[in-house]
Every structure is written in structure tokens, then in C-alpha cells.
Scaffold this motif. Structure first.
Motif, short mmCIF file in Angstrom:
data_model
loop_
_atom_site.label_atom_id
_atom_site.label_comp_id
_atom_site.label_asym_id
_atom_site.label_seq_id
_atom_site.Cartn_x
_atom_site.Cartn_y
_atom_site.Cartn_z
N UNK A 126 0.80 -1.16 0.16
CA UNK A 126 -0.09 -0.24 0.03
C UNK A 126 0.83 1.28 -0.13
N UNK A 179 -10.23 -3.22 -0.28
CA UNK A 179 -10.20 -2.63 1.00
C UNK A 179 -8.31 -2.58 1.10
N UNK A 180 -8.08 -1.27 1.42
CA UNK A 180 -6.61 -1.19 1.11
C UNK A 180 -5.83 -1.76 2.52
N UNK A 181 -6.55 -2.16 3.38
CA UNK A 181 -5.68 -2.58 4.60
C UNK A 181 -5.99 -4.00 5.23
N UNK A 193 -7.58 -2.31 -7.72
CA UNK A 193 -6.91 -2.24 -6.78
C UNK A 193 -7.59 -1.42 -5.61
N UNK A 194 -8.29 0.02 -6.14
CA UNK A 194 -8.75 0.70 -5.38
C UNK A 194 -10.30 0.31 -4.66
N UNK A 243 -5.19 6.51 -0.46
CA UNK A 243 -6.38 5.99 0.21
C UNK A 243 -6.13 5.50 1.60
N UNK A 295 -4.53 -6.21 3.92
CA UNK A 295 -3.01 -6.87 3.89
C UNK A 295 -2.10 -6.33 4.99
N UNK A 296 -2.64 -5.30 5.72
CA UNK A 296 -1.90 -4.70 6.74
C UNK A 296 -1.60 -5.28 7.95
#
Lengths: 455, 455, 455
Positions: A424, B450-452, B446-447, A429, B454-455
Motif C-alpha cells: 500500500x 479494502x486497502x488494509x 486495486x482501489x 487511500x 493486507x496490513x
């Protein structure tokens, strides 16, 4: 969307509030108007109002201010999905730095009677420090969150100010436009910091680490602002009169030459003769960096052109050939290529300062020697000795930058600082509410119909 | 991609290096600091540091500098696929012109003791020359490559400087803001050059010769910068004191009137009452051009408003009705419509200068006559005679521009200069590595996730 | 496309021509150069040319001018389909206001001997008035046509000037940077006007009342320009010397604090810790508004920081919590949130001015008291009395703004003014020829092929 544990999303607000609370408290206790800014002190001496040095430095100050916020801010907008962060975090980090640098530099430079005395000079110096912090930001752009950047600014501002104090006050080094104190320091601080934060899996975000057509045009706004106002940047703190005049002139010519050499080299080193916008956006500015130390000196117009030409060349070649090596061999990921725009041209600028100081004579400078090299004019130093001090100043700067940047990298690894995951990076975002392009698309049918059939 | 034979892709780099080498050499031999810029000369006279004329012209200079690079650069970004070239070639051509004009104008204006003496005035005059070159660029925008533009700048700078020298020094013509020397000269030079380079098959590239929504917004940045800083442009070289003050004021009011008449006419001449962004981007600026000659004179605020109103009207009507005729009947393809923004308003401005000079009296100007019309003040000329000289200056300018532009056109036809083919005009990709929009599209999935996660 | 009946599409051109004709006539009859701008009057007194106050105010003026056109213009470009109108109508309305304010303010402030005498001060004051008009425009952005906006400017300029005259001249209120006269007045005038024009069916256009990625980046250009030049805005009309110096310094620090509190609060009040670009674009500027009255006073650097912090906090909370209530409960649709950026911070700034005036003493201001509070210095008022007058000035301003805005709303309801239908609000296409994105799409195949196969 439960992006992060509750305690992590509080990090940025709490850091902002904590830092602002602390600086506000320190402002209350220590910061006072200086004699040019205080109603009672200024009028006490019965000056003519327009003798206020404000009038001879304010136009330069406003240009420097514009460079820091418009220039650096937009120059970093080139990434396709990181425009909000580039300009937004520039704004956040630079504003915090302005307050914090006022305090740190104030304690070092204008502390007397138990108070820091501020005026226009404080604002210019704080903007310079913000410039260095933003250079470091360029190295780690896209790979660090705002909380990390605030801590970086906290540390870097202190080290910047101490290094500057050592050079300018203790060593008597000349560095008006900051080839050493701003560019070399900011670049190597950022590069060492980026080394510590090396991400071996960064290719997970590779598809976002490039520009799109319009993001490149936004970035050019930054380039042009830096380019047109750089004469004011280098001349803002120099001696009034011929000093500021000569500095602006040298910087102007150096920039024209670095631009021409950048266009020449960019086309020359490409596979098919086409220009690379990354070079134009950045390397064209190297002429401003390379005369940062020497532009107040009797560099001569030819010297300015030659220096600019060399800087543009080195910088463009750096982007083409050295940046990949820096990542593959030295494990330094340098998003904006600050090594090419600020690092190498900064070191070249320091060495050019060594050379021009070494050539200084009473004949060439006349009574103006007192302004440019006061220690030589007063007989305390020979030109050769001044040159050696200049060289020593560069090494001090490199030591401060490398040790400081490494410490900074360790500091930024603190787990609660919410660093973005490898997949990321270069993505707004994660930190911003980002409007979709979908509205624009939903829009298209609407625009096809006549807009007034309903009127 | 084997775009061009190897020798052709070397043309731009070699020209840049050759020109830079030659100007650097000439700088080394001839260019020196003037008395306000040289440490020894300035201090020798024991001036007060702030008496340096630098302080009274630097703010105007910085505005002029911003107009040349931000203003002209972005004004031409309106084309949908030519933004990199518009702003990039502006940057290239203008920087080369700054160096070259320093030399040519230096030989004409400040050559003594075997040297050219440079200071802030040199920088302002070089920027003015770059303005004229960029006006000519506007006429041929999209149809010429960078190597052609460098040769155009090489020739145009010489002719600009000689024409200016004849008008201002030999004929005693007044033209502070350059209605004649900058706008009329630059426009007709470009138009004659474009006539020689006429492309009968240009419709092959017609689909690119228009704007898109965001390219128009970038162009408006250029418009606004030119608009806000034009008072500084016209006043930069005028007499200190009331001269600069009056010039700035007249220019300000003239621009307000040209803006209002542009909005009125743009809506009036359109099919359905809708405004045309091309008019707003350009014709609104005609008020700055039309008072270029007369704004330092006692034009009166009403005169400024009336002149601006007329210029905005003529310019808007020119875009609507005359530009198509110019191409169909006169075979002049004028990409940016410089005939409407600089050509006709420039000639109007010259004629307005004739009128206002003719009306000059000792009563109206008082002791200030010495600054505005020194030859009348010294009794060497009557006001009528000055008016005739002004008119003659306009004809000299038109002759220089038309002959010079025609010669320039022939020069630019040299085959090794790599002119773009008819089907590839108005296209960045032929000269630049252009990032695709495809990255942005690849981005979209990608957008959505959810961007997270993988966090 | 027969969008509108013929008579309706003539409204804008005819209004422009009528207004321009009328102001030109009034310029011819009444407007003359003042003593610093007139060739004969200036030289008559044998001043040193550089004593012209022009030199000490021109750099600030140019910054103010840039703020009005670049700052306000681009700040409003955030809407996805209203960029042409935002920047175009700003341009139209502001230029008309500059002429009209010159006349109205001239009659009030510099009318003697049957003439209005204009100089740089007139231009600065006219720009300030344009600022107020543009603040009001922000409240009704997207819901009013250009003809309506011209009438709004016609009325608002008169009321602005009368209110300012009452405060500054009749009541002896201090308000250099216009917390009351510009921000409070402009905001509440616009909000009351928007109340009268309330549209219950505005959700028909809701899908256009948001931003897209690049429109937000354009808007940030406006933000940054306002931010960097605000020190010049507040200091432009203050006393020369320490007055301008102190004002610039206070404004600079106040803005740094409002930026930090905006970032903190924006993240804090969001659902998931992400920043909202609307807050950064706007609330970060509240620090400039809140010290508009007090920045020329001995506010102290700490006072500036504290005030800025408070303003950023209040403004961000306003965007988050109060704007929805304003629409749902008070039927005020505030497109740009001017209540949060100008309304509440303006009132806070007025109250801060009450406080700082109340604390004024001869000890703190010394001989500088004459410049900041002349009536106190001359013994005509106590500090407490000055504070009461300051408070009264705020109420006068609120009365003028609310009554004036309501009247304005009724005026703008005149049917021939061509208000956009509810379903076409926030849409450029109703007033502008808008280029499609379709060209860019038609373009894509072209870009896929090799650009030079045809060469």
C-alpha cells in the motif's frame, strides 16, 4: 471500514495536538517580538519607518515561502495515486517545522534576556529548515505515514539547526543558499533514513510508483515555481546591496545552464532521443543547488553558467544511471531522486564554494570583502584557510546527516507510527478520504443529454 | 522503437550543447558584473546598501519572470496531448533566450571597456525578449520540434534586440511595456514564420488540436498569472516613482475592462449564449497588451478602461471571426491565436501610444515630462514630432517582424531539424516519454478492494 | 441547441456592457491620478522618487491580487463539473468589483475637489472588496448564474464600502486584515443570500456536488496560494515599519497553528482516522481569518499561535458537524462552507480584536500606540472604550451583512437573471462550451500505434 485498531488511528491527531501544545507553551514562555517587530521598541529609537529591514527582505521571503509550499509540495505530486499525500503531508510537516525551527533556531541564534526574539529573519530561517525537511521527505515519499514524518521533522529540525549553527557561527563557513546546510544535509539525512527503512518487497507497490499525464503536469507547477524563485532563495539571507543583487544574478544564470544541459542529456541518454519528464522536473533545478554556497561570492557570470551546466549534467546522469544502482547495490530507495537533485549538486556546490573562497582576494572584493568573508577582511584568516574551513564544513554536514538520518530511521521504525504496508505504498487511500473517478463516470450519461431539457 | 534515424535524434542534444558551449565562451570573455552587482565597485563608491536599484525593481522582475515561465508556459497547455511540449519547450526555449539575449542586448546596450556589464536590468530585458519568443512559439505551437524552436529563438533574439535598439535608442520611441517591441514584433514574427511553414494537410492532426476539461483548467493557471502580474510587466522598466506607480495602475484598470468586454462579447457571438473558454483564457489579457506603450504616459484612468475595453472586444471578435479567415485565405495557421491576443492589440497599443504622445503637454506632465518624454522636455522634439516617431517605430517593427519571420520560416525548413509529420502535430509522444493512462486504469480494481486487508 | 429564449441569452452580455459603460463614464468624469501617481503632482514636490509609498506596499499588493484571483479562483475549482464556472465567474465578478469598488470607495475615502484620486491604495482596497464578494460567491457556488453574480457584486460592493466606512472612519474601529469588514461581512452576506435562494430540490444535482481526484488537486493550488500570501493580505494596509512587520509575523504563526489543528481534528472526527481534503483545503486557512483584526496589534507570537489553533479547530468541527445542520435546520446551503472558514473565524477574530484592544497600554505599545490605536494615543478614548467600539463594529457588520444579504437574495430572484434549474446546478455546461473527454478517448487508439510509422 475498520482499517486500523482504534489506538493506531489516534496516533496522528495526538501527535499533532501534543506537538502543538508543547510549541505553544514554549512560545508563551520564550518567544517575543524583536526590536523591528515590537511597537514600543521600534518607535523608541525613532527610526524612519521604512528603514525596517523588513522592506529589503520581504519580497525574497515571500518567494522562499512560495517555493517551500507550492514548489516542494507540487513537485512531489507526480505520483499517480499520491497527490493528496504529497501536497498534504508537505503542508503538515512544513508547518510543524516552521514553529519548531523558530524555537530551536531561536535558542541558538537570538536568545538573550531569557527570550527568543523573532522577526522576518526567523521566518526565513524556519522556511529554510522546512526546505531541508521536505528534501528528506522526497527520499521516503510514499513509504512513510504522516506520524512518522512528524517525528522525522522533530529530529531533523534539531540536527539541521545545530549543524547550521556549527558551520555558520562556530566555523565561520559561508553558505547563504545552503548547498551544505540545506541540500547536502537534507538529501543525505533522507537517504540514510531511507536506507534504514529499506523495503525488499516494495515491488508490490511498483505499479503505483509512476506518474500519469496530468500528475506530471501538476508536478511541473512545482518545478517552475522552484525555478523562478530560486534567485530569491539563495539571496534571501545575504548582505543587502550588491550581495543580494549578485546572488540573484548568479543563480538566474546557473539555472538557465542547468536547464539546457538537462534537455541535452535527457535526449542523449534515452533509447530513442525522447525527453524524460522526470529529468526536466528535477535536474533542471540543479543549477540553483550548485551555487547555493558560492552565488554570493564573486563567482562571475561565466562561473555561474559553467557550474549550472555541470550540475544539470551530473543530475540527469544520476537519474538515468545511478538511482537504479543506489537501490540495487546500496539498498537505498530514493522516490524523488533527491540524491540527484540535492545530494550530488549539493556536494558539488560545497566544493565550488571551497574553490571560490580559495580564490578570494582583496582586489576582487574590495571593501565588499567584509560582507562576504568577514574573517578574511579582518585578517583573522587567509583565503586558503577559509577554503579549508569550507571543506571541513561539508564533512561536518555529511556526518550530521548520515548519523542523524540513521537515528531517524530507527526512530521511525517505532511500531505505533503506522507505517504503510509494502503493498500500500504510494497510495493516498490509506490516509485520505479519496473521491472516486466513479462520479465522473456516472456523470457521462448526464452530459450526453441536453442540459436544459429540464429547465 | 526505431523512431528516427540515429543522426536525427542527436540534433536536439547537439544543438543544446553547441549553443550552451558558445554562450558560455562568450560569457567568459565578455560578461562582467555591473557596478551595482560587483562587490568591489559597489563598495568603492560608499553607497548606502539599500540605494541599490535592485530593491526598487526586484519585485517587478520576479513577477515578469513568473509571467514568462508560469504564464506563457501554462497558457499553452490547453491542447489535450501537448502539455509536456507546451510547458517543456517553453522552458527550453525561454532559458536559452535568457542567456543569448543577455549577450546580444549586452553588446547593444551595456558594452564598454570591452565588456558587457550585467545587473538586474539585464535579467528583465532578457525576460522581455523571452516573452516575444514565446509569443511567436504560440503561433507555431504543435507544428514545430524543439530543435526548430531553438533556431527560431537564436534568430528572433537578434532581430528583437536590434529592432528594440533602433526604436528606443535611435528613434527615441517610448515603449516601456512593449506593445510594439514585444507584442507586435513577437506576433507578426510568429505569424509570418507560420505562413512559410503552412501545412495544407494539418487536418490530419485536427482531433488533437483541441482541449479537454482539465487541460483547459491548467491553461487558466497561465491566464491568471499573466493577468495578475501584467502591472509589473509594463512597469518593470519605467522610471522610478510616479512612473512605475502610474504604469501599474493603468495596466490594472485596462485589464479589468478587457476582461469584462471579453465576457460580454464571448457570450454575444456564440450560437447559444454560452461562453468560450478560449476567449476567456486569451482575450481577457488584451488589456495588458494594449497599454504596453501608453501606460507610463498620462493616459488617465478612463483612457486605460476605454483602451482595455476596445482591446478585449477586438481580440474576442478576432478569435471568433478572423482566425478562420487567417487560415483559409491567408494560409496562416495560428495555434494559440497570437494575432488576436498580441498582434491586433499590439498594433492598437502602438497607435494609442501615438495618440497619447501627440497629446503630451508641459502642463499635464510638469517636471515629470523629463522621465516620460525626455526629448520633448529638452526641447529637441515637439509632441507631434514624437507622435510621428512613435508611428514610424511601429512600421519599423512590422518590417523587422515580417522579414525576420519569413527568414525564420525558411531557416526552420532545414531538413535535419526534425519537424513533426502532419499526422503527428500537437502530439507529445513524438518528443517525450509519455506515461499512459493505463496505469490509472490498472489501478482501479486495486482501489475497489479494502486497502488494509493486507496490513 | 435552443437552450434559452433569445432574450435570456442576452442578459449576461448586456449587463456586462451596461455596467462597463456606466463605470467608464464615471471614471471619465470623476477618477484622477493621486499625487503619487500623477507626473506633474509628484515631481512638483521634488520628492525622492523612491519615497513613493508604492515601493513599500507594492509587494504586498501583488500578493493580495494573487490571492484574490489564483487563491479564491482555484479554491472553488473542487467541484467536478464546475471548474470553468468557478474560476471564470471569479474572474468576471472580481474584475467588475475592482472597477466598481474604485468608484464607491473613492467617493467615500478620497473624494475632494470634485474628483476621486486613485493610487495603489485604491487598488488594494478594491481587491479587499473583491475578496468579500468572492467569499459570498462561495456560499452560493453552483446555484447562481453569472448575471446574478454581477448584480450581487453591484449591491455587495456598495454595502461593503459603506460598512467599512462606518467602522473605520466613523467608529474608529481597527480592522486591518478585515476579520469583520471582509470575512464576517462576506460570509454572512452570502449565507443570508443563500437562505433566500434556498432550493428544496437541490438533491437533484447532488451527484455533481462533490470533487474528483484532480479537481481536488486544482483546489489545493488555491489553498496554498491563500496560505502563503495571507501575511501580505493582513499587512497590506497597516502602518509602515513595525506595523507591517508584526502583522506578517503574527499571521504566519497563526496559520501554522490552524494547519496543525486542522490535521489533528480532521483525522480525529473521521470514522476511520483518515483525513478529509475539504478540511485541509479550507480550515487550515482559518488562522489567517482569525487574526485579521488583531495581527497589527501586540498580539504576541503565543497569542497568534493560540488564536490559529482555536480557529482551525472551530472551522474543522464546523465542516463536520455544523454545515449539515445549517442546511437541514436553517435552510442555508453553503457550497464552500464559508460559514466555517470565514463566518465563525471572522466573528472569533472580531472578538479577539475586542480582547487585545482592551488590553492595550502605553507601556506595551510605546510611541507605536499612535499607529495602532490613534484615538487612545491622543487621549480621546480609553482601551476599554476602544474595545466596546470594536464590539459594536462587529454588530454593525452583522446587521449590514444580514440585511444586505437578504435584500440581495430578493434581487437575485428577478426572473430575467437566468438562474440554473435545480437539476443543473454545479454544472458548467449550462454556461460554457465544454470540451468532452471523448476526444481523449478517441485519442487512445492513436496513442497505441507507433506515432512515427507515418513519418
Amino acid at each position: 471500514m475498520a482499517r486500523t485498531p482504534r489506538h493506531r488511528r489516534l496516533v496522528l491527531p495526538l501527535l499533532c495536538l501534543l506537538f502543538q501544545g508543547a510549541t505553544a507553551l514554549l512560545f508563551a514562555v520564550f518567544v517575543r517580538y524583536n526590536h523591528e517587530t515590537d511597537a514600543a521598541l521600534w518607535h523608541w529609537g525613532n527610526h524612519s519607518n521604512v528603514d525596517n529591514e523588513f522592506y529589503f527582505r520581504y519580497p525574497s521571503f515571500q518567494d522562499v515561502h512560495a517555493m517551500v509550499f507550492v514548489g516542494f509540495g507540487f513537485l512531489m505530486v507526480f505520483l499517480q495515486r499520491y497527490g493528496f499525500s504529497s501536497v498534504g503531508f508537505t503542508f503538515l510537516v512544513a508547518t510543524f517545522t516552521l514553529q519548531w525551527a523558530t524555537l530551536v533556531q531561536g535558542f541558538l541564534h537570538s536568545f538573550h534576556g531569557g527570550h527568543i526574539h523573532v522577526g522576518l529573519e526567523s521566518l526565513i530561517n524556519a522556511d529554510f529548515c522546512a526546505g531541508a525537511v521536505l528534501i528528506s521527505f522526497g527520499a521516503v515519499l510514499g513509504k512513510t505515514g504522516p506520524a512518522q514524518l512528524l517525528l522525522m521533522a522533530l529530529l531533523e529540525t534539531v540536527l539541521f539547526s545545530v549543524n547550521e549553527f556549527i558551520l555558520l557561527r562556530l566555523l565561520g563557513v559561508r553558505d547563504a543558499g545552503g548547498s551544505m546546510t540545506i541540500h547536502t544535509f537534507g538529501a543525505y539525512f533522507g537517504l540514510f533514513l531511507s536506507r534504514i527503512l529499506y523495503r525488499s518487497q516494495l515491488e508490490k507497490s511498483r505499479q503505483r510508483q509512476s506518474s500519469v499525464y496530468h500528475s506530471d503536469l501538476f508536478a511541473v507547477i512545482g518545478t517552475i515555481f522552484l525555478w523562478i524563485f530560486w534567485p530569491s532563495f539563495n539571496s534571501a539571507p545575504t548582505a543587502l546591496g550588491d550581495g543580494q543583487h549578485r546572488t540573484a544574478l548568479n543563480t538566474y544564470y546557473s539555472l538557465t545552464a542547468s536547464t539546457l544541459s538537462t534537455f541535452a542529456l535527457s535526449a542523449l541518454v534515452s533509447r530513442d532521443g525522447r525527453l524524460d519528464m522526470v529529468h526536466i522536473q528535477n535536474a533542471a533545478l540543479a543549477g540553483g543547488v550548485v551555487v547555493g554556497t558560492s552565488s554570493e561570492m564573486m563567482l562571475t557570470p561565466f562561473g555561474a553558467v559553467a557550474a549550472g551546466f555541470l550540475a544539470g549534467t551530473v543530475s540527469t546522469l544520476g537519474y538515468k544511471f545511478f538511482t537504479p544502482v543506489l537501490e540495487s547495490r546500496f539498498k537505498v530507495q530514493d522516490t524523488c531522486g533527491v540524491h540527484n537533485l540535492h545530494g550530488m549538486p549539493g556536494v558539488l556546490g560545497a566544493l565550488l564554494g571551497v574553490l571560490v573562497a580559495w580564490l578570494a582576494t582583496h582586489e576582487v572584493y574590495g571593501d565588499g570583502l567584509q560582507n562576504v568573508f568577514p574573517l578574511i577582511a579582518q585578517g583573522q584568516r587567509s583565503a586558503t584557510s577559509q577554503a579549508v574551513y569550507q571543506l571541513f564544513g561539508m564533512f561536518v554536514t555529511l556526518v550530521f546527516a548520515s548519523v542523524g538520518g540513521s537515528l531517524g530511521g530507527l526512530l521511525l521504525k517505532l511500531p505505533f507510527l503506522d507505517s504503510p504496508p509494502d503493498s500500500q505504498c504510494f497510495e493516498d487511500q490509506i490516509y485520505w478520504e479519496v473521491p472516486g473517478e466513479q462520479e465522473a463516470e456516472a456523470q457521462r450519461p448526464l452530459r450526453a443529454e441536453e442540459p436544459d431539457t429540464q429547465a
